[in-house]
Design a protein around this motif. Structure first.
Motif, mmCIF file in Angstrom:
data_model
loop_
_atom_site.group_PDB
_atom_site.id
_atom_site.type_symbol
_atom_site.label_atom_id
_atom_site.label_comp_id
_atom_site.label_asym_id
_atom_site.label_seq_id
_atom_site.Cartn_x
_atom_site.Cartn_y
_atom_site.Cartn_z
ATOM 1 N N GLY A 69 0.805 -1.218 0.000
ATOM 2 C CA GLY A 69 0.000 0.000 0.000
ATOM 3 C C GLY A 69 0.834 1.262 0.000
ATOM 4 O O GLY A 69 0.471 2.243 0.639
ATOM 5 N N VAL A 70 1.970 1.239 -0.711
ATOM 6 C CA VAL A 70 2.842 2.405 -0.787
ATOM 7 C C VAL A 70 3.076 2.764 -2.251
ATOM 8 O O VAL A 70 2.653 2.048 -3.153
ATOM 9 N N LYS A 71 3.782 3.867 -2.479
ATOM 10 C CA LYS A 71 4.091 4.292 -3.836
ATOM 11 C C LYS A 71 5.184 3.409 -4.433
ATOM 12 O O LYS A 71 5.920 2.740 -3.719
ATOM 13 N N ILE A 72 5.279 3.460 -5.759
ATOM 14 C CA ILE A 72 6.265 2.667 -6.492
ATOM 15 C C ILE A 72 7.685 3.039 -6.060
ATOM 16 O O ILE A 72 8.538 2.169 -5.890
ATOM 17 N N SER A 73 7.947 4.316 -5.851
ATOM 18 C CA SER A 73 9.296 4.750 -5.486
ATOM 19 C C SER A 73 9.710 4.192 -4.128
ATOM 20 O O SER A 73 10.869 3.823 -3.923
#
Length: 104
Positions: A69-73
């Motif tokens: 549930g986090v960003k790709i970066s």
């Protein structure tokens, strides 16, 4: 063939018509500086990252980002950290779409 048409004196940019019909120059508007974006420091700890990749056969940045549930970066930095520590290794992929597997 239709040239440039002259605009009425009151319609020019930078001029204002006063109450008596006299033409005055408009006060210059100050340019606003764009506000700097707030930097968000979203991190994920290794325990939470290991839970996310525990049941995956093929580990990709996109799948880790979706599972955690986090960003790709953020997921990319987690995988690179785990690769540097020897927890996962690169087994395939191309053109930035790398596939990793857990080291047993």
């Amino acid at each position: 063939m239709g040239g440039n048409k002259s605009k009425p004196a009151g319609k020019d940019k930078g001029t204002v018509t006063g109450p008596g019909g006299e033409i005055k120059t408009a006060p210059k508007e100050e340019k606003k500086k764009p506000q700097q974006k707030a930097r968000l420091a979203v991190t994920i700890d290794e325990n939470q990252g290991m839970k996310a990749i525990q049941s995956m056969k093929a580990i990709t940045v996109q799948s880790v980002a979706k599972a955690a549930g986090v960003k790709i970066s953020v997921a990319n930095s987690l995988i690179r950290t785990l690769e540097a520590k020897g927890v996962v290794k690169k087994v395939g992929g191309y053109s930035g779409h790398r596939v990793y597997a857990k080291v047993k």
